[in-house]
Design a protein around this motif. Structure first.
Motif, PDB file in Angstrom:
ATOM      1  N   SER A 142       0.827  -1.207   0.000  1.00  0.00           N
ATOM      2  CA  SER A 142       0.000   0.000   0.000  1.00  0.00           C
ATOM      3  C   SER A 142       0.864   1.261   0.000  1.00  0.00           C
ATOM      4  CB  SER A 142      -0.944   0.001   1.209  1.00  0.00           C
ATOM      5  OG  SER A 142      -0.216   0.115   2.417  1.00  0.00           O
ATOM      6  N   PHE A 143       1.981   1.220   0.731  1.00  0.00           N
ATOM      7  CA  PHE A 143       2.892   2.363   0.781  1.00  0.00           C
ATOM      8  C   PHE A 143       3.529   2.598  -0.598  1.00  0.00           C
ATOM      9  CE2 PHE A 143       7.157   4.156   1.697  1.00  0.00           C
ATOM     10  CZ  PHE A 143       6.751   5.344   2.283  1.00  0.00           C
ATOM     11  N   ILE A 144       3.922   1.513  -1.263  1.00  0.00           N
ATOM     12  CA  ILE A 144       4.513   1.627  -2.606  1.00  0.00           C
ATOM     13  C   ILE A 144       3.497   2.207  -3.586  1.00  0.00           C
ATOM     14  CG2 ILE A 144       5.425   0.313  -4.570  1.00  0.00           C
ATOM     15  CD1 ILE A 144       6.660  -1.618  -2.523  1.00  0.00           C
ATOM     16  N   CYS A 145       2.262   1.709  -3.520  1.00  0.00           N
ATOM     17  CA  CYS A 145       1.209   2.212  -4.414  1.00  0.00           C
ATOM     18  C   CYS A 145       0.938   3.694  -4.162  1.00  0.00           C
ATOM     19  CB  CYS A 145      -0.073   1.409  -4.225  1.00  0.00           C
ATOM     20  SG  CYS A 145      -0.003  -0.271  -4.897  1.00  0.00           S
ATOM     21  N   LEU A 146       0.991   4.101  -2.899  1.00  0.00           N
ATOM     22  CA  LEU A 146       0.762   5.504  -2.567  1.00  0.00           C
ATOM     23  C   LEU A 146       1.847   6.392  -3.183  1.00  0.00           C
ATOM     24  CD1 LEU A 146      -0.848   7.628  -1.007  1.00  0.00           C
ATOM     25  CD2 LEU A 146       0.608   7.162   0.974  1.00  0.00           C
ATOM     26  N   ILE A 147       3.084   5.947  -3.102  1.00  0.00           N
ATOM     27  CA  ILE A 147       4.197   6.723  -3.678  1.00  0.00           C
ATOM     28  C   ILE A 147       4.050   6.819  -5.190  1.00  0.00           C
ATOM     29  CG2 ILE A 147       6.686   6.735  -4.089  1.00  0.00           C
ATOM     30  CD1 ILE A 147       7.050   5.520  -1.326  1.00  0.00           C
ATOM     31  N   LEU A 148       3.736   5.689  -5.829  1.00  0.00           N
ATOM     32  CA  LEU A 148       3.589   5.680  -7.286  1.00  0.00           C
ATOM     33  C   LEU A 148       2.400   6.524  -7.735  1.00  0.00           C
ATOM     34  CD1 LEU A 148       4.401   1.932  -8.039  1.00  0.00           C
ATOM     35  CD2 LEU A 148       5.872   3.930  -8.399  1.00  0.00           C
ATOM     36  N   ALA A 149       1.330   6.514  -6.949  1.00  0.00           N
ATOM     37  CA  ALA A 149       0.174   7.353  -7.276  1.00  0.00           C
ATOM     38  C   ALA A 149       0.548   8.831  -7.180  1.00  0.00           C
ATOM     39  CB  ALA A 149      -0.980   7.036  -6.334  1.00  0.00           C
ATOM     40  N   PHE A 150       1.338   9.183  -6.180  1.00  0.00           N
ATOM     41  CA  PHE A 150       1.792  10.559  -6.026  1.00  0.00           C
ATOM     42  C   PHE A 150       2.689  10.967  -7.209  1.00  0.00           C
ATOM     43  CE2 PHE A 150       5.022  13.585  -4.514  1.00  0.00           C
ATOM     44  CZ  PHE A 150       4.212  14.638  -4.136  1.00  0.00           C
ATOM     45  N   VAL A 151       3.564  10.049  -7.631  1.00  0.00           N
ATOM     46  CA  VAL A 151       4.440  10.323  -8.784  1.00  0.00           C
ATOM     47  C   VAL A 151       3.602  10.534 -10.038  1.00  0.00           C
ATOM     48  CG1 VAL A 151       6.203   9.347 -10.312  1.00  0.00           C
ATOM     49  CG2 VAL A 151       6.428   9.111  -7.831  1.00  0.00           C
ATOM     50  N   GLY A 152       2.598   9.661 -10.225  1.00  0.00           N
ATOM     51  CA  GLY A 152       1.722   9.792 -11.392  1.00  0.00           C
ATOM     52  C   GLY A 152       0.976  11.117 -11.406  1.00  0.00           C
ATOM     53  N   LEU A 169      -2.570  10.260 -15.705  1.00  0.00           N
ATOM     54  CA  LEU A 169      -3.805  10.181 -14.928  1.00  0.00           C
ATOM     55  C   LEU A 169      -4.265   8.735 -14.774  1.00  0.00           C
ATOM     56  CD1 LEU A 169      -6.083  11.644 -13.490  1.00  0.00           C
ATOM     57  CD2 LEU A 169      -7.270  11.860 -15.695  1.00  0.00           C
ATOM     58  N   PHE A 170      -4.103   7.964 -15.836  1.00  0.00           N
ATOM     59  CA  PHE A 170      -4.490   6.545 -15.786  1.00  0.00           C
ATOM     60  C   PHE A 170      -3.685   5.806 -14.711  1.00  0.00           C
ATOM     61  CE2 PHE A 170      -3.520   2.192 -17.157  1.00  0.00           C
ATOM     62  CZ  PHE A 170      -4.790   1.645 -17.124  1.00  0.00           C
ATOM     63  N   TYR A 171      -2.364   5.992 -14.717  1.00  0.00           N
ATOM     64  CA  TYR A 171      -1.520   5.325 -13.728  1.00  0.00           C
ATOM     65  C   TYR A 171      -1.783   5.849 -12.326  1.00  0.00           C
ATOM     66  CZ  TYR A 171       1.186   2.740 -17.162  1.00  0.00           C
ATOM     67  OH  TYR A 171       1.573   1.842 -18.138  1.00  0.00           O
ATOM     68  N   THR A 172      -2.141   7.109 -12.212  1.00  0.00           N
ATOM     69  CA  THR A 172      -2.497   7.652 -10.898  1.00  0.00           C
ATOM     70  C   THR A 172      -3.725   6.954 -10.336  1.00  0.00           C
ATOM     71  OG1 THR A 172      -1.598   9.830 -11.480  1.00  0.00           O
ATOM     72  CG2 THR A 172      -3.134   9.733  -9.634  1.00  0.00           C
ATOM     73  N   LEU A 173      -4.722   6.762 -11.185  1.00  0.00           N
ATOM     74  CA  LEU A 173      -5.948   6.081 -10.755  1.00  0.00           C
ATOM     75  C   LEU A 173      -5.681   4.616 -10.415  1.00  0.00           C
ATOM     76  CD1 LEU A 173      -8.506   7.560 -13.329  1.00  0.00           C
ATOM     77  CD2 LEU A 173      -8.281   8.134 -10.909  1.00  0.00           C
ATOM     78  N   VAL A 174      -4.866   3.942 -11.245  1.00  0.00           N
ATOM     79  CA  VAL A 174      -4.555   2.526 -11.007  1.00  0.00           C
ATOM     80  C   VAL A 174      -3.852   2.345  -9.665  1.00  0.00           C
ATOM     81  CG1 VAL A 174      -3.125   0.578 -11.772  1.00  0.00           C
ATOM     82  CG2 VAL A 174      -4.483   1.859 -13.428  1.00  0.00           C
ATOM     83  N   PHE A 179      -3.579   1.249  -3.812  1.00  0.00           N
ATOM     84  CA  PHE A 179      -3.362   1.688  -2.437  1.00  0.00           C
ATOM     85  C   PHE A 179      -4.580   1.376  -1.571  1.00  0.00           C
ATOM     86  CE2 PHE A 179      -4.351   5.140   0.559  1.00  0.00           C
ATOM     87  CZ  PHE A 179      -3.351   4.921   1.498  1.00  0.00           C
ATOM     88  N   CYS A 180      -5.771   1.693  -2.087  1.00  0.00           N
ATOM     89  CA  CYS A 180      -7.002   1.431  -1.326  1.00  0.00           C
ATOM     90  C   CYS A 180      -7.193  -0.057  -1.074  1.00  0.00           C
ATOM     91  CB  CYS A 180      -8.206   2.004  -2.067  1.00  0.00           C
ATOM     92  SG  CYS A 180      -8.218   3.809  -2.181  1.00  0.00           S
ATOM     93  N   PHE A 181      -6.983  -0.865  -2.117  1.00  0.00           N
ATOM     94  CA  PHE A 181      -7.190  -2.315  -2.000  1.00  0.00           C
ATOM     95  C   PHE A 181      -6.199  -2.944  -1.026  1.00  0.00           C
ATOM     96  CE2 PHE A 181      -6.224  -6.674  -3.383  1.00  0.00           C
ATOM     97  CZ  PHE A 181      -7.480  -7.241  -3.250  1.00  0.00           C
ATOM     98  N   SER A 182      -4.909  -2.615  -1.175  1.00  0.00           N
ATOM     99  CA  SER A 182      -3.900  -3.206  -0.296  1.00  0.00           C
ATOM    100  C   SER A 182      -4.064  -2.734   1.143  1.00  0.00           C
ATOM    101  CB  SER A 182      -2.499  -2.890  -0.818  1.00  0.00           C
ATOM    102  OG  SER A 182      -2.324  -1.500  -1.022  1.00  0.00           O
ATOM    103  N   SER A 183      -4.533  -1.503   1.335  1.00  0.00           N
ATOM    104  CA  SER A 183      -4.780  -1.001   2.694  1.00  0.00           C
ATOM    105  C   SER A 183      -5.923  -1.772   3.347  1.00  0.00           C
ATOM    106  CB  SER A 183      -5.108   0.493   2.658  1.00  0.00           C
ATOM    107  OG  SER A 183      -4.025   1.241   2.169  1.00  0.00           O
TER     108      SER A 183
END
Length: 263
Positions: A142-152, A169-174, A179-183
């Motif tokens: 979840s932490f990794i996904c959060l960082i990648l979403a922020f980068v996107g 925007l697509f990668y940000t949403l993904v 992040f939500c799912f893993s959390s």
């Protein structure tokens, strides 16, 4: 004349040194027990191996120590105890493949052809997905996904071209969904860890009843090493359990060992 500042500094130094020494001693003691357990196991002295790994678990209840204890139990043909140890290793780390394999092996040793833990009725597709990782694994993801979403999102704000903005925007949403799912998985897995309802039949056999009283009608007999799911343990001395075939019955709690150990 003793200055208070020097006295305070000396006390602080002694306290810090003592704390570090105690922590170091605990880690050394645990490592010693694990080392002696492994040494005894390699020398095929499985009785001593069980003693050392049991001591190591009291000092450091890790998945590895439970797994090693299970192996020693297995070598002594203490199959119910081995099942308990492997399940406790998986209780800490559900993705522990070696513990999963040895658990299946032990189950088939006890009763060939019986369902393994993965095919039992309380293991739904969602719980099997959760067992992909421990709480730590899901939290890390979840932490990794959060960082990648922020980068996107940052790239989306930087890019001026329409195509690059859409991709960002697509990668940000993904990754936001990831992040939500893993959390959610981390939270649910933590709940499952704190509310483990599995138990193992430790006696040679356990008689099932239709209600929590010895005078009730007798049902199926559960063999030693059987894994059950506790559904109700409010009645003193009794537990209503779900068995591997999906049926429910009442058994006396003296015949079973819960996987979640009492604090």
């Amino acid at each position: 004349m003793i200055h208070l500042d020097n006295l305070f500094m000396n006390m602080k130094y002694i306290f810090c040194t003592s704390t570090i020494w105690c922590i170091f001693s605990l880690f050394s003691l645990a490592s010693s027990s694990e080392h002696e357990g492994a040494k005894a196991y390699n020398q095929q002295n499985y009785v001593e191996s069980v003693e050392f790994f049991s001591k190591a678990i009291k000092e450091s209840p890790s998945a590895e120590n439970y797994y090693n204890l299970g192996n020693a139990n297995y070598r002594l043909k203490q199959y119910p105890q081995a099942v308990v140890s492997y399940l406790r290793a998986l209780h800490i780390n559900p993705s522990y493949e070696q513990a999963q394999y040895n658990l299946r092996l032990t189950q088939q040793k006890i009763a060939p052809g019986t369902p393994t833990i993965e095919t039992m009725p309380w293991e739904t597709p969602f719980t099997l997905l959760l067992n992909w990782g421990s709480v730590k694994n899901w939290t890390t993801l979840s932490f990794i996904c959060l960082i990648l979403a922020f980068v996107g999102w940052t790239l989306f704000r930087i890019f001026s071209r329409n195509t690059l903005q859409k991709v960002s925007l697509f990668y940000t949403l993904v990754f936001s969904l990831g992040f939500c799912f893993s959390s959610i998985c981390a939270v649910v897995q933590r709940y499952r860890y704190n509310h483990n309802k599995l138990a193992v039949v430790m006696s040679e056999q356990a008689q099932g009843y239709t209600s929590p009283t010895p005078s009730a009608k007798k049902e199926n007999i559960l063999s030693s090493g059987s894994i059950v799911y506790i559904q109700d343990a409010e009645t003193k001395g009794w537990a209503r359990v779900q068995t591997a075939d999906g049926s429910e019955t009442w058994i006396q709690t003296t015949f079973i060992e819960p996987i979640a150990e009492k604090d």
